[in-house]
Write a protein that holds these residues in place. Structure first.
Motif, short mmCIF file in Angstrom:
data_model
loop_
_atom_site.label_atom_id
_atom_site.label_comp_id
_atom_site.label_asym_id
_atom_site.label_seq_id
_atom_site.Cartn_x
_atom_site.Cartn_y
_atom_site.Cartn_z
N GLY A 175 36.32 79.48 80.91
CA GLY A 175 35.19 80.16 80.27
C GLY A 175 34.14 79.19 79.73
O GLY A 175 34.04 78.07 80.21
N PHE B 172 33.35 83.29 78.37
CA PHE B 172 33.04 84.53 79.07
C PHE B 172 32.16 85.43 78.22
O PHE B 172 32.25 85.42 76.99
N SER C 39 31.30 84.29 83.71
CA SER C 39 31.31 82.91 83.23
C SER C 39 30.55 82.02 84.20
O SER C 39 30.56 82.26 85.42
N TYR D 235 27.76 74.49 83.99
CA TYR D 235 28.58 74.67 82.79
C TYR D 235 28.43 73.50 81.81
O TYR D 235 28.84 73.60 80.65
N ILE E 246 24.48 85.80 80.65
CA ILE E 246 25.66 85.00 80.31
C ILE E 246 25.31 83.96 79.25
O ILE E 246 26.03 83.79 78.26
N THR F 176 26.76 83.46 75.41
CA THR F 176 27.76 82.39 75.25
C THR F 176 27.20 81.07 74.77
O THR F 176 27.98 80.19 74.40
#
Length: 428
Positions: free
Chosen positions: A339, A341, A347, A364, A413, A417
């Motif tokens: 994650g 998530f 993710s 990421y 997303i 996050t």
């Protein structure tokens, strides 16, 4: 303002503009504000060393492996990330060959290199302020293991405009020595699949697509020729029992190529922005301008750095996969499961592997301390550019690979996050 004053200002502004150019071979990063070799690092390795110094943890030395297992465990580097490179292209090249490849392991911040019977464990780490920092740990048993920082010797290959991680594809001969006349290339997520992994072992499936891994080469009329056809099984090339894993996972390799590229992009943007801001502050003092006076040349550097980082993070230039790819270890499952998530279980680590690497093509590494440590002026521009692209107002061909659905999903997303994302993205 006199003509002399105007001339002085023009010359000074030109000097600032140069901060956006590739840094000089004199290692500009050794000067303020970076002062690479003199600065005190603060990263995952230095924090582990502090825990060792305080007695909070101990590294276990195991016969045959040295400190490798313990280092991986303490730094939370998964064994499933193992990739194997057999070209003689690193510090302990004398002990590397097709029969004794070098193993590489990585997480989001740390890269660990292991050479069988090697003198040291090699590490490079993403330091939020200094970019790539290098260390070695002696494999001899010691009462107090100490990570030694390496600068000049590592920078011979990992230096240049900045300290950097290097993933390279070469044409190795039967001993692992690169055929220099055949050339070499860096591998990142923009590299065509067929030009990747020369000098590496690759375990996995990739349909009709081809790569340069798993074979050695010989020269014929100045062109490298494979000694044997490549195959997916590497177990007969070396003793896999001498490694923590029998895999050199294709998905791990592909993630590694992107991650090293993105770490380098963060470092480049950070160094350029910090240097420009430092020089601007000096210029303002010299010319009697108020603190914070902004020069157009600084704007140019900051905007260019933000644009470059956005293009890297959104996978501009990533070629479409010719066929689906799959690895042979648990790397893909473990990586995707980390994650974070959103409320719909989406993710940025979600893998595609059919037409491209990630389902939602945004790096990421946006969650790392290295990204968060970027100068605020640069991050503000980064988010503004991201908002333009993901909001659909930016329709440059560079971002044509992002569908409207992609852009919306990535924005949602990140809004759910990522602290620091535009406030408007956090709305339901």
């Amino acid at each position: 303002m006199s003509a002399l004053d105007r001339t002085a200002r023009c010359v000074a502004a030109l000097a600032l503009t140069c901060a956006g150019w590739p840094l000089a071979a004199m290692d500009e990063f050794e000067r303020p504000p970076i002062s690479y070799s003199e600065a005190v690092p603060d990263n995952a390795v230095t924090r582990l060393q502090a825990r060792l110094d305080s007695g909070d943890v101990r590294l276990e030395h195991v016969k045959g492996w040295g400190y490798l297992r313990s280092v991986l465990a303490e730094l939370s580097v998964p064994v499933s990330s193992q990739t194997l490179v057999f070209s003689k292209t690193s510090l302990q090249f004398q002990r590397i060959s097709p029969h004794s490849p070098r193993a590489l392991y990585f997480n989001d911040d740390v890269y660990v290199g292991y050479v069988r019977l090697g003198d040291v464990v090699e590490l490079s780490v993403a330091d939020p302020k200094l970019g790539t920092v290098f260390y070695t740990l002696s494999q001899k048993p010691a009462d107090h293991p100490t990570f030694a920082r390496r600068t000049n010797d590592c920078l011979l290959c990992h230096g240049g405009a900045q300290p950097s991680h290097v993933v390279r594809s070469v044409y190795p001969d039967a001993s692992g020595q690169p055929l220099l006349s055949a050339g070499a290339s860096r591998v990142d997520h923009t590299t065509p699949f067929e030009r990747r992994w020369g000098g590496w072992y690759v375990t996995g499936t990739h349909g009709s697509a081809t790569h340069l891994g798993n074979v050695t080469y010989r020269e014929r009329s100045q062109m490298p020729v494979a000694e044997e056809p490549p195959g997916p099984d590497v177990g007969d090339r070396f003793n896999v029992n001498r490694y923590l894993s029998g895999h050199s996972d294709l998905v791990a390799l592909t993630v590694l190529a992107h991650q090293a590229f993105a770490h380098n992009a963060i470092t480049k943007a950070s160094f350029e922005a910090r240097t420009a801001l430092y020089r601007e502050a000096e210029l303002n003092r010299e010319l009697g301008e108020p603190a914070g006076h902004r020069w157009p040349s600084t704007e140019t550097v900051l905007n260019a750095a933000a644009q470059s980082l956005v293009e890297c993070f959104l996978f501009c230039g990533e070629p479409k996969l010719a066929a689906p790819i799959a690895g042979t270890s648990d790397f893909a499952k473990e990586f995707a499961g980390r994650g974070p998530f959103d409320s719909r279980s989406r993710s940025l680590r979600a893998l595609d592997l059919n037409t491209r690497l990630f389902r939602y093509p945004c790096s990421y590494l946006i969650y790392t301390a290295s990204f968060d440590a970027l100068p605020e002026d640069l991050r503000d521009r980064f988010w503004a550019r991201m908002d333009a692209v993901l909001g659909g107002t930016e329709q440059s061909p560079r971002f044509a690979h992002l569908s409207a659905a992609n852009r919306t999903a990535i924005r949602e997303i990140l809004g759910a996050t990522k602290a620091g994302a535009p406030a408007a993205w956090k709305s339901p």
